[in-house]
Design a protein around this motif. Sequence first.
Motif, PDB file in Angstrom:
ATOM      1  N   ASP A 199      45.597  11.835  27.410  1.00 52.04           N
ATOM      2  CA  ASP A 199      45.403  10.874  26.329  1.00 52.04           C
ATOM      3  C   ASP A 199      46.699  10.568  25.603  1.00 52.04           C
ATOM      4  O   ASP A 199      47.028   9.420  25.359  1.00 52.04           O
ATOM      5  CB  ASP A 199      44.355  11.387  25.333  1.00 52.04           C
ATOM      6  CG  ASP A 199      42.995  11.526  26.002  1.00 52.04           C
ATOM      7  OD1 ASP A 199      42.840  10.973  27.117  1.00 52.04           O
ATOM      8  OD2 ASP A 199      42.115  12.192  25.439  1.00 52.04           O
ATOM      9  N   SER A 207      43.390  17.106  29.531  1.00 56.40           N
ATOM     10  CA  SER A 207      42.855  15.861  28.954  1.00 56.40           C
ATOM     11  C   SER A 207      43.651  15.431  27.744  1.00 56.40           C
ATOM     12  O   SER A 207      43.892  14.249  27.533  1.00 56.40           O
ATOM     13  CB  SER A 207      41.411  15.985  28.480  1.00 56.40           C
ATOM     14  OG  SER A 207      40.643  16.690  29.356  1.00 56.40           O
ATOM     15  N   ALA A 208      44.063  16.424  26.958  1.00 57.58           N
ATOM     16  CA  ALA A 208      44.833  16.084  25.756  1.00 57.58           C
ATOM     17  C   ALA A 208      46.125  15.376  26.143  1.00 57.58           C
ATOM     18  O   ALA A 208      46.493  14.364  25.540  1.00 57.58           O
ATOM     19  CB  ALA A 208      45.129  17.340  24.950  1.00 57.58           C
ATOM     20  N   TYR A 209      46.806  15.888  27.169  1.00 52.30           N
ATOM     21  CA  TYR A 209      48.050  15.246  27.579  1.00 52.30           C
ATOM     22  C   TYR A 209      47.801  13.903  28.263  1.00 52.30           C
ATOM     23  O   TYR A 209      48.587  12.974  28.115  1.00 52.30           O
ATOM     24  CB  TYR A 209      48.876  16.169  28.478  1.00 52.30           C
ATOM     25  CG  TYR A 209      49.676  17.144  27.655  1.00 52.30           C
ATOM     26  CD1 TYR A 209      50.859  16.738  27.050  1.00 52.30           C
ATOM     27  CD2 TYR A 209      49.228  18.431  27.428  1.00 52.30           C
ATOM     28  CE1 TYR A 209      51.584  17.601  26.262  1.00 52.30           C
ATOM     29  CE2 TYR A 209      49.951  19.306  26.649  1.00 52.30           C
ATOM     30  CZ  TYR A 209      51.119  18.889  26.060  1.00 52.30           C
ATOM     31  OH  TYR A 209      51.839  19.743  25.275  1.00 52.30           O
ATOM     32  N   ASP A 226      41.266  30.099  33.287  1.00 53.18           N
ATOM     33  CA  ASP A 226      40.147  29.588  32.503  1.00 53.18           C
ATOM     34  C   ASP A 226      40.062  28.070  32.691  1.00 53.18           C
ATOM     35  O   ASP A 226      40.855  27.322  32.149  1.00 53.18           O
ATOM     36  CB  ASP A 226      40.380  29.926  31.027  1.00 53.18           C
ATOM     37  CG  ASP A 226      39.180  29.547  30.179  1.00 53.18           C
ATOM     38  OD1 ASP A 226      38.411  28.674  30.630  1.00 53.18           O
ATOM     39  OD2 ASP A 226      39.038  30.112  29.098  1.00 53.18           O
ATOM     40  N   LEU A 257      38.193  25.830  31.649  1.00 56.56           N
ATOM     41  CA  LEU A 257      37.915  25.028  30.469  1.00 56.56           C
ATOM     42  C   LEU A 257      39.189  24.737  29.686  1.00 56.56           C
ATOM     43  O   LEU A 257      39.444  23.623  29.257  1.00 56.56           O
ATOM     44  CB  LEU A 257      36.921  25.770  29.577  1.00 56.56           C
ATOM     45  CG  LEU A 257      35.892  24.857  28.933  1.00 56.56           C
ATOM     46  CD1 LEU A 257      34.929  24.343  29.993  1.00 56.56           C
ATOM     47  CD2 LEU A 257      35.156  25.590  27.830  1.00 56.56           C
ATOM     48  N   VAL A 258      40.007  25.793  29.551  1.00 58.28           N
ATOM     49  CA  VAL A 258      41.274  25.634  28.848  1.00 58.28           C
ATOM     50  C   VAL A 258      42.168  24.664  29.615  1.00 58.28           C
ATOM     51  O   VAL A 258      42.781  23.762  29.053  1.00 58.28           O
ATOM     52  CB  VAL A 258      41.990  26.997  28.716  1.00 58.28           C
ATOM     53  CG1 VAL A 258      43.372  26.835  28.103  1.00 58.28           C
ATOM     54  CG2 VAL A 258      41.149  27.942  27.887  1.00 58.28           C
ATOM     55  N   GLU A 259      42.190  24.854  30.946  1.00 53.53           N
ATOM     56  CA  GLU A 259      43.010  24.021  31.795  1.00 53.53           C
ATOM     57  C   GLU A 259      42.615  22.549  31.621  1.00 53.53           C
ATOM     58  O   GLU A 259      43.438  21.680  31.371  1.00 53.53           O
ATOM     59  CB  GLU A 259      42.809  24.455  33.253  1.00 53.53           C
ATOM     60  CG  GLU A 259      43.803  23.837  34.207  1.00 53.53           C
ATOM     61  CD  GLU A 259      43.485  24.136  35.679  1.00 53.53           C
ATOM     62  OE1 GLU A 259      42.320  24.451  36.006  1.00 53.53           O
ATOM     63  OE2 GLU A 259      44.405  24.038  36.490  1.00 53.53           O
ATOM     64  N   GLN A 260      41.315  22.301  31.713  1.00 50.54           N
ATOM     65  CA  GLN A 260      40.763  20.960  31.614  1.00 50.54           C
ATOM     66  C   GLN A 260      41.063  20.353  30.244  1.00 50.54           C
ATOM     67  O   GLN A 260      41.486  19.201  30.136  1.00 50.54           O
ATOM     68  CB  GLN A 260      39.242  21.076  31.795  1.00 50.54           C
ATOM     69  CG  GLN A 260      38.499  19.773  31.704  1.00 50.54           C
ATOM     70  CD  GLN A 260      38.380  19.140  33.081  1.00 50.54           C
ATOM     71  OE1 GLN A 260      38.412  19.824  34.096  1.00 50.54           O
ATOM     72  NE2 GLN A 260      38.289  17.833  33.117  1.00 50.54           N
ATOM     73  N   ARG A 261      40.878  21.160  29.213  1.00 50.01           N
ATOM     74  CA  ARG A 261      41.024  20.638  27.859  1.00 50.01           C
ATOM     75  C   ARG A 261      42.464  20.237  27.574  1.00 50.01           C
ATOM     76  O   ARG A 261      42.728  19.159  27.063  1.00 50.01           O
ATOM     77  CB  ARG A 261      40.562  21.693  26.837  1.00 50.01           C
ATOM     78  CG  ARG A 261      39.751  21.058  25.719  1.00 50.01           C
ATOM     79  CD  ARG A 261      39.319  22.097  24.701  1.00 50.01           C
ATOM     80  NE  ARG A 261      38.159  22.876  25.125  1.00 50.01           N
ATOM     81  CZ  ARG A 261      38.062  24.205  25.009  1.00 50.01           C
ATOM     82  NH1 ARG A 261      39.072  24.913  24.516  1.00 50.01           N
ATOM     83  NH2 ARG A 261      36.976  24.823  25.393  1.00 50.01           N
ATOM     84  N   SER A 262      43.404  21.114  27.954  1.00 51.45           N
ATOM     85  CA  SER A 262      44.773  20.746  27.606  1.00 51.45           C
ATOM     86  C   SER A 262      45.268  19.609  28.495  1.00 51.45           C
ATOM     87  O   SER A 262      46.028  18.762  28.054  1.00 51.45           O
ATOM     88  CB  SER A 262      45.698  21.959  27.615  1.00 51.45           C
ATOM     89  OG  SER A 262      45.787  22.477  28.886  1.00 51.45           O
ATOM     90  N   THR A 305      49.067  21.381  35.472  1.00 47.19           N
ATOM     91  CA  THR A 305      48.994  22.751  34.980  1.00 47.19           C
ATOM     92  C   THR A 305      49.812  23.734  35.814  1.00 47.19           C
ATOM     93  O   THR A 305      49.815  24.927  35.546  1.00 47.19           O
ATOM     94  CB  THR A 305      47.527  23.228  34.929  1.00 47.19           C
ATOM     95  OG1 THR A 305      46.952  23.039  36.206  1.00 47.19           O
ATOM     96  CG2 THR A 305      46.741  22.438  33.913  1.00 47.19           C
TER      97      THR A 305
END
Length: 502
Positions: free
Chosen positions: A390, A386-388, A377, A379-384, A363
Amino acid sequence: MKDTPLLQMKRISKSFPGVQALSEVSFELHEGEVVGLVGENGAGKSTLMKILSGVYAPDRGEILIDGQAVRFSSPKDAERAGVAVIYQELSLVPSVSVMENVLMGREPRTRWKTVDWREMARVSSELLTLLDMPIDVRRPVEEFGVAVQQMIEIAKALSLNARILVMDEPTSSLSEHETKQLFDIVRKLKGKGVGVVYISHKMEEIYEIADRITVLRDGQHVGTATAEELPSEKMIQWMVGRKIDQFFPSRTPEIGEELLKVSGLTLPQPGMSGVNLVNNVSFSVHSGEILGLAGLRGAGNSPLLGAIFGRYGRRPRGDIHIRGEKVEITSPPQAIAHGMAYLTNDRKASGLVLPMSVLHNMTLVSLRDMTRFGWLDPLVEQRSASAYRDSLSIRTPSLRTEVSTLSGGNQQKVILAKWLMSEPSILFLDEPTRGIDVGAKTEIYSLMNRWASEGKAILLITSELPELLAMSDRILVMHRGEITAEFSHEEATQEKVMAAAM
Ligand SMILES: Nc1ncnc2c1ncn2[C@@H]1O[C@H](COP(=O)(O)OP(=O)(O)OP(=O)(O)O)[C@@H](O)[C@H]1O
Ligand SMILES: [Mg+2]
């Protein structure tokens, strides 16, 4: 072949926090044999070899050399037993001279027990000349490029007169010619009875040099076979556990507006007046387009991208337009602000912060987009992230894991994720699949296609011609800093591109 193998590793297990890196892996190597060791990123190849070379102690299992059990508690121990390793990550000391790096810890002495500098220079330049690299061995290592550094690393291993030589992705930064040179040496060593373990993600290399092939997957030994018994389809299936139908996924390009236009770009060589690394280059790239940049090393492709990206400050001359508007880019942050991202070919310099977590490395460039009212944020950091993780199948115990503990290929994927998360519209990819396993390579190709179809413009540099030919809608060939030819996807062939590059 003697009956007793030169090397036997029996039921080796090794775990790290959160990862079983190796489970009961057995491995054999005979005198005068080359065994290709293959497997996906994170399969355990480097770990197995680091156990052989005394870097890590195995949790369980044993090592026999000439049928005798050995136990190494340090790399020096392994060296004394005739094991030399060329590591994936270069391990030279940059500020120290080439000759001292080659003979470190084994400096020749004079009668008076002082270091014999002349002998040191003689021995090390002899080794490098043998490798067709006649450089001044008194200069510090940092003055040379990655390819030369790789050769210095190889010279160092050769100087040990090892009986077991491990090469962990030795050619990732070598040219075709240098690779050939290296293979000649490997064959000579074979002839002298040296056993060689050769790790590579380049399948052609494995078939060219290996007598037998051992495949690891998820820290387990899947199988060993002679190169003849193991056609590449089967080898890939052993590696990834499934069949890959279409290595280069197809795409129908939809070329849109011009995103980037470069006119008369010239980059003078520092300290040498009249010499240009990039000379009067003009081209443009469009939304939805993948533009390949071909050329031998030194042709100027990477400096060209660097110059556009602001890596050389104010030195480059010429004009850059983005979406038809003239822009002034004199630093990478400015380039990023204009929607560009640049995956450089230099893994170390391209900015992994090794002691930091996978998450924070990913990030790093996009922090601005993840803040709300000035606060990051999480949560946003974590979510995006994780998406990458995967979509690029980055193998890591968690996003909090320190990036330094990831396998080489997985570190490369983190760098890729980092740049993609900045959501660029113009993407420079310099050797994006270096060190990446076959399964993940085709995933990266699919992603490139997807980014293009989303309207990004991609500039691709790769030394692997099949990759360049398959992925590019258009190819520019560079030679000595200038564009010497342009081919459409349909026109381009390996022969034409090579001819224009020479
Ligand atoms: N020092 C370490 N600390 C923690 N985990 C580690 C360490 N070294 C390796 N690992 C983990 O062990 C597993 C095997 O890694 P290894 O480096 O052996 O893979 P590899 O087969 O060499 O992959 P690549 O092709 O990407 O180089 C990976 O999951 C990696 O993250
Ligand atoms: Mg490795």
